[in-house]
Motif scaffolding. Sequence first.
Motif, PDB file in Angstrom:
ATOM      1  N   UNK A  59       0.816  -1.209   0.000  1.00  0.00           N
ATOM      2  CA  UNK A  59       0.000   0.000   0.000  1.00  0.00           C
ATOM      3  C   UNK A  59       0.856   1.270   0.000  1.00  0.00           C
ATOM      4  N   UNK A  60       2.173   1.112   0.071  1.00  0.00           N
ATOM      5  CA  UNK A  60       3.070   2.269  -0.083  1.00  0.00           C
ATOM      6  C   UNK A  60       3.390   2.394  -1.568  1.00  0.00           C
ATOM      7  N   UNK A  61       2.376   2.784  -2.325  1.00  0.00           N
ATOM      8  CA  UNK A  61       2.422   2.678  -3.788  1.00  0.00           C
ATOM      9  C   UNK A  61       3.526   3.513  -4.421  1.00  0.00           C
ATOM     10  N   UNK A  62       3.913   4.603  -3.759  1.00  0.00           N
ATOM     11  CA  UNK A  62       4.918   5.484  -4.342  1.00  0.00           C
ATOM     12  C   UNK A  62       6.305   4.842  -4.396  1.00  0.00           C
ATOM     13  N   UNK A  63       6.492   3.720  -3.707  1.00  0.00           N
ATOM     14  CA  UNK A  63       7.808   3.069  -3.705  1.00  0.00           C
ATOM     15  C   UNK A  63       7.728   1.636  -4.240  1.00  0.00           C
ATOM     16  N   UNK A  64       6.767   1.368  -5.097  1.00  0.00           N
ATOM     17  CA  UNK A  64       6.645   0.038  -5.701  1.00  0.00           C
ATOM     18  C   UNK A  64       7.954  -0.417  -6.346  1.00  0.00           C
ATOM     19  N   UNK A  65       8.567   0.473  -7.114  1.00  0.00           N
ATOM     20  CA  UNK A  65       9.779   0.110  -7.852  1.00  0.00           C
ATOM     21  C   UNK A  65      10.930  -0.228  -6.917  1.00  0.00           C
ATOM     22  N   UNK A  66      11.033   0.499  -5.823  1.00  0.00           N
ATOM     23  CA  UNK A  66      12.112   0.223  -4.866  1.00  0.00           C
ATOM     24  C   UNK A  66      11.944  -1.171  -4.268  1.00  0.00           C
ATOM     25  N   UNK A  67      10.698  -1.524  -3.929  1.00  0.00           N
ATOM     26  CA  UNK A  67      10.454  -2.867  -3.405  1.00  0.00           C
ATOM     27  C   UNK A  67      10.789  -3.934  -4.450  1.00  0.00           C
ATOM     28  N   UNK A  80      16.197 -19.811  -4.129  1.00  0.00           N
ATOM     29  CA  UNK A  80      15.018 -20.658  -3.960  1.00  0.00           C
ATOM     30  C   UNK A  80      13.762 -19.869  -3.592  1.00  0.00           C
ATOM     31  N   UNK A  81      13.921 -18.567  -3.307  1.00  0.00           N
ATOM     32  CA  UNK A  81      12.784 -17.743  -2.891  1.00  0.00           C
ATOM     33  C   UNK A  81      12.470 -16.705  -3.972  1.00  0.00           C
ATOM     34  N   UNK A  82      11.246 -16.732  -4.452  1.00  0.00           N
ATOM     35  CA  UNK A  82      10.767 -15.750  -5.419  1.00  0.00           C
ATOM     36  C   UNK A  82       9.701 -14.887  -4.754  1.00  0.00           C
ATOM     37  N   UNK A  83       9.853 -13.567  -4.878  1.00  0.00           N
ATOM     38  CA  UNK A  83       8.908 -12.636  -4.262  1.00  0.00           C
ATOM     39  C   UNK A  83       8.206 -11.842  -5.365  1.00  0.00           C
ATOM     40  N   UNK A  84       6.892 -11.925  -5.395  1.00  0.00           N
ATOM     41  CA  UNK A  84       6.100 -11.195  -6.390  1.00  0.00           C
ATOM     42  C   UNK A  84       5.390 -10.026  -5.729  1.00  0.00           C
ATOM     43  N   UNK A  85       5.583  -8.836  -6.291  1.00  0.00           N
ATOM     44  CA  UNK A  85       4.924  -7.648  -5.770  1.00  0.00           C
ATOM     45  C   UNK A  85       3.491  -7.557  -6.286  1.00  0.00           C
ATOM     46  N   UNK A  86       2.555  -7.303  -5.372  1.00  0.00           N
ATOM     47  CA  UNK A  86       1.177  -6.982  -5.750  1.00  0.00           C
ATOM     48  C   UNK A  86       1.004  -5.492  -5.490  1.00  0.00           C
ATOM     49  N   UNK A  87       1.109  -4.659  -6.540  1.00  0.00           N
ATOM     50  CA  UNK A  87       1.071  -3.209  -6.326  1.00  0.00           C
ATOM     51  C   UNK A  87      -0.342  -2.691  -6.151  1.00  0.00           C
ATOM     52  N   UNK A  88      -0.435  -1.509  -5.586  1.00  0.00           N
ATOM     53  CA  UNK A  88      -1.711  -0.796  -5.507  1.00  0.00           C
ATOM     54  C   UNK A  88      -1.469   0.616  -6.010  1.00  0.00           C
ATOM     55  N   UNK A  89      -2.476   1.280  -6.541  1.00  0.00           N
ATOM     56  CA  UNK A  89      -2.293   2.644  -7.038  1.00  0.00           C
ATOM     57  C   UNK A  89      -2.237   3.653  -5.901  1.00  0.00           C
ATOM     58  N   UNK A  90      -1.540   4.754  -6.143  1.00  0.00           N
ATOM     59  CA  UNK A  90      -1.484   5.825  -5.146  1.00  0.00           C
ATOM     60  C   UNK A  90      -2.878   6.410  -4.974  1.00  0.00           C
ATOM     61  N   UNK A  91      -3.350   6.406  -3.731  1.00  0.00           N
ATOM     62  CA  UNK A  91      -4.663   6.969  -3.445  1.00  0.00           C
ATOM     63  C   UNK A  91      -5.816   6.138  -3.973  1.00  0.00           C
ATOM     64  N   UNK A  92      -5.526   4.930  -4.471  1.00  0.00           N
ATOM     65  CA  UNK A  92      -6.573   4.094  -5.039  1.00  0.00           C
ATOM     66  C   UNK A  92      -7.295   3.271  -3.999  1.00  0.00           C
ATOM     67  N   UNK A  93      -8.135   2.379  -4.470  1.00  0.00           N
ATOM     68  CA  UNK A  93      -8.941   1.540  -3.581  1.00  0.00           C
ATOM     69  C   UNK A  93      -8.092   0.379  -3.068  1.00  0.00           C
TER      70      UNK A  93
END
Length: 453
Positions: A59-67, A80-93
């Motif tokens: 929910x810190x959408x402004x730093x999606x790319x950094x994550x 062996x560990x894969x992490x997938x980001x589920x982004x959210x929009x800034x100010x979105x639902x």
Amino acid sequence: MKLKRIVILLSIVLLSMLVACSSNSSTSENDSNNNSNSGDNSNSNEEQSEDVKITFFNTSAEVNEVFENLFDKYHELNSNVTVELIPTPIGGAQIEKFQSLLASGTPATIANLDAGAILQYKDKFLDLESDREKYEQLTKPGTIDRVLLDGKFLGVPWTSQGYGLLYNKRAVEDATGESFDPASIRKRDDLATLFEKIDAAGTAPVVIHGADWSLGSHYTGLGYALQSQDVDENLAFVEDLKNGEADLSQNKQFNGLMDTFDLLKKYNLRKDDPLVSDYNLDSTAFAKGEAAFYFMGDWTWAVIGQLEGRDDEFGVIPVPISNNPEDYGNSQIAFSEPKLFAIDDTESTEAQQKAAKDLIEWMLTSEEGQMAIITDMGLNMPYENLLAESPNIISHSVDEYVNKGDVINISVMNYFQPDWWSKVGASMQKYLSNNIEREELYNEFEDYWESSK
């Protein structure tokens, strides 16, 4: 002779085999020693050799790319560990998206959420009590106590923020012709005297950001947090409001807070158009000295730090709520850990939960993780022995209060309904624009709480 040659040949073969075995044994031992002495940047070991995929709801959408960059680095260290980001929009639902993932049976392994949202879905998250002592040792004193939700450790804090009256030192000193000592503002009258001097010099003493989140959550939220230093007593006060048993017009803390707000209104840079609510515009005006003070938090450095031609010296002082320097709030700034990392306990496997814990610890304790959060994101961390230095000048000022324990615990707001700040924020906007009087403002506040039971 023939038999003798055969015996010699057999001896040579046997000797070669023995040497080979010895060499392989030595190589294996060396490899084992090399592995055991490898750096601790990787969490890989025999128990974690199984491939694991985890997801991260952000929910810190402004730093999606950094994550995303951080997760790629972690995968390099832990293949062996894969992490997938589920982004959210800034100010979105954002919460609606979180709810839909839960409803579909595909919740994220890790969710980066406001503390209040975690409390709302507390039965969906893993109890982290077994990790509590570890994080109490890693974080600054009082941090874990502030993030407990109904007494449970359900989310790991990763950022911290403080807010109050930000000051632009150059603007203050140019207007007054005097050196500014932040500690000299110990009560409301001190602030009023300073504002009068700044105003007389032709500089706006303060800018108030007119958005509902700033007025509703950050400003009026102080009224509930300042009732007591005990969060349970603050919650009891809110229950009295819900039951119609509290009268805001007779409440010392709320009246003191609103008396100070009247002072801010009087000297507001935006008093002719107070609801313009342009965050970048207000932050820029403060950073360049159009206003000497700004009711805001250290997070505004994300705007200020990038500006060309801005001033260089900034800090924060408390919002004084009375003329008694000893009153709670006159020497303290608001402080919280606004976002927490929580781990799913509905669909995630034991292996995923372990991988999630390891990832979180790595992000918060490794140099790579801290550089990403502090330097790349420009955020503050409530952790000891940090390996990265923050460029955020305002957060350095916040740290001075934190290190002395001069902070207001605003965690009472974690227990409020999700719509509370927008509702009371709308009432504050009416008051800021002089469309209602204080009595009407209090009536609207009380009506909201009684309707929220």
